[in-house]
Motif scaffolding. Structure first.
Motif, mmCIF file in Angstrom:
data_model
loop_
_atom_site.group_PDB
_atom_site.id
_atom_site.type_symbol
_atom_site.label_atom_id
_atom_site.label_comp_id
_atom_site.label_asym_id
_atom_site.label_seq_id
_atom_site.Cartn_x
_atom_site.Cartn_y
_atom_site.Cartn_z
ATOM 1 N N HIS A 77 5.716 5.331 -14.837
ATOM 2 C CA HIS A 77 5.009 4.143 -15.310
ATOM 3 C C HIS A 77 4.084 3.634 -14.208
ATOM 4 O O HIS A 77 2.867 3.651 -14.347
ATOM 5 C CB HIS A 77 5.964 3.046 -15.740
ATOM 6 C CG HIS A 77 5.236 1.807 -16.184
ATOM 7 N ND1 HIS A 77 4.399 1.821 -17.284
ATOM 8 C CD2 HIS A 77 5.159 0.560 -15.664
ATOM 9 C CE1 HIS A 77 3.854 0.616 -17.421
ATOM 10 N NE2 HIS A 77 4.289 -0.165 -16.446
ATOM 11 N N GLY A 78 4.653 3.201 -13.106
ATOM 12 C CA GLY A 78 3.851 2.851 -11.943
ATOM 13 C C GLY A 78 3.788 4.049 -11.015
ATOM 14 O O GLY A 78 3.685 5.202 -11.450
ATOM 15 N N SER A 79 3.862 3.806 -9.728
ATOM 16 C CA SER A 79 3.887 4.907 -8.772
ATOM 17 C C SER A 79 5.134 5.757 -8.993
ATOM 18 O O SER A 79 6.199 5.223 -9.321
ATOM 19 C CB SER A 79 3.888 4.347 -7.348
ATOM 20 O OG SER A 79 4.220 5.360 -6.419
ATOM 21 N N PRO A 80 5.041 7.072 -8.810
ATOM 22 C CA PRO A 80 6.245 7.905 -8.892
ATOM 23 C C PRO A 80 7.250 7.583 -7.797
ATOM 24 O O PRO A 80 8.407 7.992 -7.885
ATOM 25 C CB PRO A 80 5.701 9.334 -8.759
ATOM 26 C CG PRO A 80 4.384 9.189 -8.079
ATOM 27 C CD PRO A 80 3.830 7.874 -8.545
ATOM 28 N N LEU A 81 6.823 6.829 -6.780
ATOM 29 C CA LEU A 81 7.728 6.421 -5.711
ATOM 30 C C LEU A 81 8.403 5.093 -5.994
ATOM 31 O O LEU A 81 9.436 4.775 -5.407
ATOM 32 C CB LEU A 81 6.954 6.322 -4.383
ATOM 33 C CG LEU A 81 6.168 7.563 -3.965
ATOM 34 C CD1 LEU A 81 5.490 7.319 -2.627
ATOM 35 C CD2 LEU A 81 7.072 8.786 -3.923
ATOM 36 N N ASN A 82 7.811 4.290 -6.901
ATOM 37 C CA ASN A 82 8.343 2.960 -7.224
ATOM 38 C C ASN A 82 7.725 2.521 -8.541
ATOM 39 O O ASN A 82 6.515 2.325 -8.617
ATOM 40 C CB ASN A 82 8.022 1.965 -6.106
ATOM 41 C CG ASN A 82 8.595 0.582 -6.361
ATOM 42 O OD1 ASN A 82 8.826 0.177 -7.501
ATOM 43 N ND2 ASN A 82 8.805 -0.172 -5.298
ATOM 44 N N GLU A 83 8.531 2.353 -9.577
ATOM 45 C CA GLU A 83 8.001 2.087 -10.914
ATOM 46 C C GLU A 83 7.218 0.782 -11.001
ATOM 47 O O GLU A 83 6.404 0.603 -11.901
ATOM 48 C CB GLU A 83 9.127 2.068 -11.947
ATOM 49 C CG GLU A 83 10.133 0.935 -11.773
ATOM 50 C CD GLU A 83 11.174 0.911 -12.892
ATOM 51 O OE1 GLU A 83 10.892 1.390 -14.009
ATOM 52 O OE2 GLU A 83 12.280 0.404 -12.641
ATOM 53 N N ASP A 84 7.440 -0.148 -10.081
ATOM 54 C CA ASP A 84 6.735 -1.428 -10.115
ATOM 55 C C ASP A 84 5.493 -1.460 -9.231
ATOM 56 O O ASP A 84 4.770 -2.460 -9.200
ATOM 57 C CB ASP A 84 7.677 -2.562 -9.688
ATOM 58 C CG ASP A 84 8.768 -2.814 -10.716
ATOM 59 O OD1 ASP A 84 8.487 -2.704 -11.921
ATOM 60 O OD2 ASP A 84 9.916 -3.119 -10.320
ATOM 61 N N GLN A 85 5.230 -0.378 -8.521
ATOM 62 C CA GLN A 85 4.101 -0.345 -7.599
ATOM 63 C C GLN A 85 2.826 0.055 -8.330
ATOM 64 O O GLN A 85 2.796 1.011 -9.107
ATOM 65 C CB GLN A 85 4.356 0.638 -6.462
ATOM 66 C CG GLN A 85 3.222 0.738 -5.451
ATOM 67 C CD GLN A 85 3.514 1.747 -4.355
ATOM 68 O OE1 GLN A 85 4.653 2.162 -4.158
ATOM 69 N NE2 GLN A 85 2.469 2.170 -3.660
ATOM 70 N N TYR A 86 1.733 -0.690 -8.089
ATOM 71 C CA TYR A 86 0.435 -0.389 -8.672
ATOM 72 C C TYR A 86 -0.319 0.601 -7.798
ATOM 73 O O TYR A 86 -0.349 0.455 -6.569
ATOM 74 C CB TYR A 86 -0.409 -1.662 -8.809
ATOM 75 C CG TYR A 86 0.108 -2.650 -9.823
ATOM 76 C CD1 TYR A 86 -0.306 -2.601 -11.151
ATOM 77 C CD2 TYR A 86 1.012 -3.643 -9.447
ATOM 78 C CE1 TYR A 86 0.157 -3.513 -12.085
ATOM 79 C CE2 TYR A 86 1.485 -4.570 -10.373
ATOM 80 C CZ TYR A 86 1.056 -4.496 -11.688
ATOM 81 O OH TYR A 86 1.519 -5.388 -12.602
ATOM 82 N N ILE A 87 -0.948 1.585 -8.423
ATOM 83 C CA ILE A 87 -1.830 2.500 -7.706
ATOM 84 C C ILE A 87 -3.255 2.136 -8.096
ATOM 85 O O ILE A 87 -3.762 2.526 -9.150
ATOM 86 C CB ILE A 87 -1.525 3.966 -8.052
ATOM 87 C CG1 ILE A 87 -0.074 4.301 -7.714
ATOM 88 C CG2 ILE A 87 -2.473 4.893 -7.282
ATOM 89 C CD1 ILE A 87 0.323 5.724 -8.081
ATOM 90 N N LEU A 88 -3.896 1.364 -7.248
ATOM 91 C CA LEU A 88 -5.223 0.821 -7.534
ATOM 92 C C LEU A 88 -6.327 1.439 -6.680
ATOM 93 O O LEU A 88 -7.500 1.373 -7.048
ATOM 94 C CB LEU A 88 -5.215 -0.692 -7.315
ATOM 95 C CG LEU A 88 -4.329 -1.513 -8.263
ATOM 96 C CD1 LEU A 88 -4.125 -2.918 -7.706
ATOM 97 C CD2 LEU A 88 -4.945 -1.566 -9.642
ATOM 98 N N SER A 89 -5.952 1.996 -5.547
ATOM 99 C CA SER A 89 -6.945 2.488 -4.600
ATOM 100 C C SER A 89 -6.454 3.778 -3.962
ATOM 101 O O SER A 89 -5.296 4.180 -4.117
ATOM 102 C CB SER A 89 -7.180 1.445 -3.503
ATOM 103 O OG SER A 89 -5.997 1.273 -2.727
#
Length: 250
Positions: free
Chosen positions: A116-128
């Motif tokens: 959903h979010g980062s594969p390392l942390n579901e709550d982390q946004y990958i924006l840049s």
């Protein structure tokens, strides 16, 4: 094999119907989460997408709306929508959301991860590219599909070459597509965009098709009945901002 990749439907039935009507010739549907929250049709969306999905990753709004975690970390508008959704969901759909697995998950297709979010942390946004650096380095597969940001595109890496992907469309109001040919020996973080609540200043519903034989990812945008979706939100008594932002695409 052709996989239809969807993310961040957010209870928008009209957008989901438009995507399913437009997408054709797919063999599997990978759902990257945040099926509910914000929109006014949570049960209808679940009832439509549930039997079609080959794989479904739990999103943070799914987690909150089914009561697994508190909405207190959300902003006031998101919190109001989550609490409304929690009351609106049927018992069956609540239990289905509760049973969804946290990502990253691996579909039957080898070499692919879904999160959903980062594969390392579901709550982390990958924006840049800064956000993408660690996931690209630590990915166990060559392609990871992710959502959460509501921004269509992604990030590509091969050795010391790094690239950001941002699809470009000829029209802002008609259906459009943009084909990305996957270079050999690269790592890809790919966001299909949000079906139900885009935030890249493009109001159209977003999705992607991953074609393993052609080694392509085709990004798509499709118009949908925004007015009807807005009306559902307003009639439900949800915050007006949730209706206004659908037309703004942000």
């Amino acid at each position: 094999m052709r996989a239809l990749v969807l993310s961040d439907i957010h209870g928008n039935l009209e957008a989901l119907q438009a995507v399913l009507d437009a997408a054709s010739g797919w063999d599997a549907l990978w759902n990257l989460g945040d099926i509910v929250g914000y929109g006014a049709s949570p049960n209808e969306v679940i009832d439509l997408i549930r039997p079609l999905s080959s794989l479904t990753v739990r999103g943070n709004h799914d987690r909150v709306c089914c009561g697994l975690t508190s909405p207190n970390g959300f902003n006031p508008v998101a919190r109001a929508a989550a609490l409304w959704t929690r009351e609106e969901l049927t018992a069956e759909n609540t239990e289905w959301l509760r049973a969804l697995e946290q990502g990253p998950l691996h579909p039957a297709q080898p070499g692919v991860t879904c999160a959903h979010g980062s594969p390392l942390n579901e709550d982390q946004y990958i924006l840049s590219m800064r956000d993408a650096w660690a996931p690209l380095q630590q990915m166990t597969t060559s392609i990871t599909f992710f959502g959460h940001t509501h921004l269509q595109g992604g990030f590509s890496q091969k050795e010391h070459d790094w690239h950001e992907l941002r699809p470009a469309y000829a029209s802002a109001n008609e259906a459009g597509s943009w084909v990305f040919e996957i270079p050999a020996e690269t790592r890809q973080l790919i966001n299909p965009g949000s079906v139900g609540q885009p935030r890249d200043y493009d109001w159209r519903a977003a999705y992607a098709i991953y074609d393993t034989e052609a080694a392509t990812i085709t990004f798509h945008r499709v118009p949908y009945d925004v007015v009807r979706a807005q009306g559902r939100i307003l009639m439900a008594g949800l915050p007006e901002r949730l209706a206004l932002r659908l037309r703004e695409g942000r």
